[in-house]
Motif scaffolding. Structure first.
Motif, PDB file in Angstrom:
ATOM      1  N   VAL A  99       0.866  -1.164   0.000  1.00 10.30           N
ATOM      2  CA  VAL A  99       0.000   0.000   0.000  1.00 10.30           C
ATOM      3  C   VAL A  99       0.910   1.223   0.000  1.00 10.30           C
ATOM      4  N   LEU A 100       0.698   2.113  -0.945  1.00  6.95           N
ATOM      5  CA  LEU A 100       1.551   3.288  -1.125  1.00  6.95           C
ATOM      6  C   LEU A 100       0.914   4.479  -0.419  1.00  6.95           C
ATOM      7  N   MET A 203       6.302   2.814  -9.879  1.00  9.47           N
ATOM      8  CA  MET A 203       6.508   2.207  -8.555  1.00  9.47           C
ATOM      9  C   MET A 203       5.639   0.964  -8.381  1.00  9.47           C
ATOM     10  N   ARG A 204       4.383   1.054  -8.811  1.00  8.22           N
ATOM     11  CA  ARG A 204       3.487  -0.098  -8.692  1.00  8.22           C
ATOM     12  C   ARG A 204       4.086  -1.339  -9.324  1.00  8.22           C
ATOM     13  N   ARG A 205       4.579  -1.188 -10.540  1.00 10.96           N
ATOM     14  CA  ARG A 205       5.176  -2.334 -11.231  1.00 10.96           C
ATOM     15  C   ARG A 205       6.455  -2.785 -10.545  1.00 10.96           C
ATOM     16  N   ALA A 206       7.289  -1.829 -10.128  1.00  9.39           N
ATOM     17  CA  ALA A 206       8.539  -2.193  -9.473  1.00  9.39           C
ATOM     18  C   ALA A 206       8.294  -2.902  -8.140  1.00  9.39           C
ATOM     19  N   LEU A 207       7.160  -2.597  -7.495  1.00  8.04           N
ATOM     20  CA  LEU A 207       6.790  -3.265  -6.252  1.00  8.04           C
ATOM     21  C   LEU A 207       6.169  -4.634  -6.498  1.00  8.04           C
ATOM     22  N   GLY A 208       5.865  -4.939  -7.752  1.00  9.84           N
ATOM     23  CA  GLY A 208       5.311  -6.245  -8.087  1.00  9.84           C
ATOM     24  C   GLY A 208       3.808  -6.333  -7.996  1.00  9.84           C
ATOM     25  N   ASP A 209       3.105  -5.204  -8.031  1.00 12.97           N
ATOM     26  CA  ASP A 209       1.657  -5.200  -7.864  1.00 12.97           C
ATOM     27  C   ASP A 209       0.948  -5.005  -9.201  1.00 12.97           C
ATOM     28  N   ASP A 210      -0.100  -5.808  -9.434  1.00 12.29           N
ATOM     29  CA  ASP A 210      -0.923  -5.631 -10.635  1.00 12.29           C
ATOM     30  C   ASP A 210      -1.783  -4.379 -10.539  1.00 12.29           C
ATOM     31  N   ARG A 211      -2.228  -4.057  -9.308  1.00 14.99           N
ATOM     32  CA  ARG A 211      -3.019  -2.848  -9.065  1.00 14.99           C
ATOM     33  C   ARG A 211      -2.390  -2.066  -7.916  1.00 14.99           C
ATOM     34  N   LEU A 212      -2.623  -0.771  -7.923  1.00 16.15           N
ATOM     35  CA  LEU A 212      -2.059   0.090  -6.886  1.00 16.15           C
ATOM     36  C   LEU A 212      -3.046   0.243  -5.738  1.00 16.15           C
ATOM     37  N   ASN A 213      -2.629  -0.120  -4.537  1.00 12.60           N
ATOM     38  CA  ASN A 213      -3.363   0.187  -3.317  1.00 12.60           C
ATOM     39  C   ASN A 213      -2.762   1.452  -2.732  1.00 12.60           C
ATOM     40  N   TYR A 214      -3.612   2.372  -2.282  1.00 13.96           N
ATOM     41  CA  TYR A 214      -3.117   3.733  -2.035  1.00 13.96           C
ATOM     42  C   TYR A 214      -3.881   4.387  -0.896  1.00 13.96           C
ATOM     43  N   LEU A 215      -3.133   5.117  -0.058  1.00 11.11           N
ATOM     44  CA  LEU A 215      -3.706   5.944   1.007  1.00 11.11           C
ATOM     45  C   LEU A 215      -3.077   7.317   0.904  1.00 11.11           C
TER      46      LEU A 215
END
Length: 534
Positions: A99-100, A203-215
Motif C-alpha cells: 500500500v503506497l 513504482m506499482r510495477r517495481a513493487l510487483g503489484d498488478d493494481r495500486l493500493n493507495y492511502l
C-alpha cells in the motif's frame, strides 16, 4: 490544499539517508503490458527495487530504504532519468502486496514522514508492505530550490506595498521565478502531479503489484485522483482522506483555507478560555481581538529569535495555522503562545512553522537528473517551500496578465481580509506566487472526472481547516459512482490519525475490502490528547 510558506528555522524531523540500490530486469514481476512498454518505457517498468537498511538516520531499525528510476520527461524517455527515494515497513505476515502512502503537502518528504510517524500505519502491515516515497523535486528525489530567491518571494508579498505599487511586487516575483528556474535545474519543467502520478505507476510495477493500493492525505488526494484518471484499470483499494479540490482556482482555494483556519482558530480560543492558564484570559471575544492585535504588533515590531532573525506577526500566523491542523496540538499551542506573551520566547511557535520541516535558506546548485539520489546533507534548505510553489503552479492553468493582477489586487486583498483578519493576508500570498512561471496543466481541471474505476473511499472532516468538507462532496460528484464518501463529524485536518472510527474503517477497507456505505459517518470524538499532555 494550500499552505503559506515560511523560511524561518524550526524543529527538524529525521530525514533519510541510506545505502540504496536498484537492479533492472528483475525476475518474478508481472509481465509488462503493451501500455507500459510503449514509447520506450519498458526499461522503467521492468525494474525491481533492492531494499536495504536506512543508514545515518534516527529511525526504527525495521524501516527499509530503496529507490526507483523514472524518466525525466515521459514524452522523451531517453532524455534523462530521475531516482526517487522510497521507504517501507515490511508486512508482518502473509503479504498481499504493497500500500503506497502520500502524506500531503505538496513538497513534504514521504520518507521522513514514515520514519517519524510510522506507528499510525503499523496495523496495515498485517497485510501489506507499507511504502512511501519522495516525489520528484522533493527531498532526496532531485530536490528543487529557489536559493536566496525564497526570501525575496516572502519579502515581496509580506508587506503593504502591493497595494501602492503592485507592479513592483510582480516584477520581484517574476525575477524570483527566474532564480528558481536557475537553481532547480532540469527537473523543474517536469515537476507536478501529472508526472508524479505516472511515477507512481512505475513504482506499482517495481513493487510487483498488478493494481495500486493507495492511502493519500490532503494534497495526496489530488495525486491519487490524477493517478486514477490516468490508470483507471490499475486502481486497487484507494483511500483519499482530507479531499482536495480538483477545480477551484488558487484564488478560491486560498479564500477557503483562510475561512477554514479562521473557524479553527475560533474553536481553539473557545477551548483555550476554559482554562485558567489561557494566555488570552477567559473571554473568547476578547481573546479573538487580542490575537489580531498581537499579529499587528509583531508585524510592526518583530521580536528576536535564537537564530538571529526577527519573528514577525506573519511568522506567528504561519505557526498557528500549522498547529490548528490537529486538535491534539492545541495544548502545545496554548503553551507556546503563553511563552511568547509572558517571556517573548518564540521557540514554541517556531516548532510549528511549516510542520517542522523547513530550515533557513542557503544557495544550492541545480539538481542533476540521472546522478542518483541527493545526499541528505545536500537537500536545499528551502526545498519544501520551493517544491510546494512549483507543484501547485504546475497544476494550475490560470496565469492572469500583469494588468489584471495589478488592477484586482486591492479588491482581492479586501476579500481575503474579510474571510479572516488573521489568515487573510497570509493566504493571499499563495495567489501571487505563480506569477512569472509557465502556465500549468489543464489535465486536472478538465480530465479528472467521470472515472471508471473500482470503488474509492473519500473521507471529509467537517471541522477541517485546510480542506473543507464541501470539497469532498464536490470531488466525489466529479469522480462519479466510483467515489464512496465517509463523513467524519470531527475536527482537524484529515481523519485517519485523529478519529478511531475513521482509522478502523480505512484499515477494514484496505485490509479486508470492507467498504462503508456511501454517506455513512463517524461521530465526533474526544481529542486523543488530553489538555496538558505532550
Amino acid at each position: 490544499m494550500l499552505a503559506k510558506l515560511s523560511t524561518r528555522p524550526s524543529v527538524p524531523r529525521c530525514a533519510v539517508t541510506g545505502a540504496l540500490g536498484l537492479a533492472l530486469l528483475g525476475a518474478g514481476l508481472p509481465v509488462a503490458t503493451a501500455d507500459e512498454t510503449e514509447s520506450g518505457l519498458s526499461r522503467f517498468y521492468d525494474q525491481r527495487i533492492t531494499w536495504s537498511s536506512c543508514e545515518d538516520m534516527d529511525a526504527p531499525k525495521d524501516l527499509q530504504c530503496g529507490k526507483v528510476t523514472v524518466p525525466l520527461d515521459y514524452r522523451r524517455p531517453k532524455a534523462g532519468t530521475l531516482d526517487l527515494a522510497l521507504a517501507r515497513y515490511r508486512a508482518t505476515g502473509d503479504s498481499r502486496g504493497s500500500v503506497l502512502l502520500n502524506f500531503g503537502g505538496p513538497g513534504g518528504s514521504g520518507v521522513s514522514e514514515l520514519s517519524t510517524g510510522g506507528k499510525e500505519f503499523m496495523h496495515l502491515t498485517n497485510g501489506y508492505d507499507v511504502v512511501t516515497f519522495d516525489p520528484r523535486g522533493v527531498g532526496r528525489s532531485s530536490p528543487v530550490t529557489c536559493g536566496p530567491a525564497t526570501l525575496d518571494i516572502m519579502e515581496a508579498t509580506d508587506g503593504d506595498e502591493e497595494l501602492t505599487d503592485p507592479r513592483d511586487v510582480l516584477r520581484r516575483l517574476r525575477d524570483a521565478a527566474a532564480e528558481c528556474t536557475k537553481h532547480s535545474g532540469p527537473v523543474l519543467p517536469h515537476i507536478g502531479t501529472v508526472n508524479a502520478a505516472r511515477d507512481m505507476d512505475v513504482m506499482r510495477r517495481a513493487l510487483g503489484d498488478d493494481r495500486l493500493n493507495y492511502l493519500g492525505f490532503s494534497y495526496g488526494t489530488r495525486l491519487g485522483a490524477v493517478y486514477a484518471a490516468q490508470f483507471p484499470d490499475k486502481v486497487g483499494r484507494f483511500v483519499l482522506d482530507g479531499v482536495d479540490t480538483l477545480t477551484e482556482p488558487l484564488t478560491e482555494q486560498g479564500l477557503a483555507s483562510a475561512r477554514g483556519q479562521q473557524t479553527a482558530l475560533e474553536n481553539f480560543l473557545d477551548w483555550c478560555v476554559e482554562d485558567v492558564a489561557c494566555p488570552f484570559g477567559q473571554d473568547a471575544r476578547a481573546a479573538r481581538r487580542q490575537v489580531v492585535q498581537l499579529v499587528a504588533s509583531l508585524d510592526s515590531d518583530p521580536v528576536p529569535t535564537g537564530f538571529g532573525e526577527p519573528f514577525s506577526g506573519q511568522d506567528m500566523v504561519g505557526a498557528i495555522g500549522q498547529a490548528l491542523y490537529s486538535r491534539e496540538l492545541w495544548p502545545t499551542l496554548e503553551r507556546a503562545l503563553a511563552q511568547l506573551l509572558e517571556d517573548g520566547d518564540t521557540r514554541g511557535l517556531e516548532g510549528f512553522v511549516s510542520g517542522g520541516v523547513t530550515f533557513p535558506v542557503r544557495a544550492q546548485g541545480p539538481a542533476d537528473p540521472g546522478g542518483g539520489l541527493t545526499d541528505q546533507a545536500d537537500v536545499p534548505m528551502d526545498n519544501l517551500a520551493a517544491a510546494l510553489m512549483a507543484i501547485n503552479c504546475a497544476d494550475d492553468p490560470d496565469r492572469p496578465s500583469a494588468d489584471r493582477v495589478a488592477g484586482s489586487l486591492g479588491r482581492l486583498r479586501a476579500r481575503y481580509e474579510e474571510a479572516s483578519a488573521v489568515f487573510g493576508r497570509y493566504r493571499l500570498t499563495q495567489v501571487l506566487m505563480c506569477y512569472g512561471r509557465p502556465r500549468g496543466t489543464d489535465f486536472i481541471r478538465d480530465d479528472v472526472k467521470d472515472l471508471d474505476t473500482s470503488k474509492m473511499l473519500l473521507i471529509g472532516t467537517r471541522g477541517d481547516p485546510a480542506t473543507p468538507y464541501r470539497w469532498t462532496v464536490e470531488t466525489a460528484e466529479r469522480l462519479g459512482p466510483s467515489a464512496v464518501v465517509l463523513d467524519n463529524k470531527g475536527e482537524g485536518h484529515t481523519g485517519y490519525a485523529s478519529s478511531e472510527c475513521v482509522h478502523r474503517k480505512v484499515d477494514d477497507f484496505l485490509l479486508y475490502g470492507t467498504l462503508p456505505p456511501d454517506g455513512s459517518s463517524c461521530g465526533s470524538e474526544a481529542p486523543r490528547t488530553a489538555r496538558g499532555d505532550d
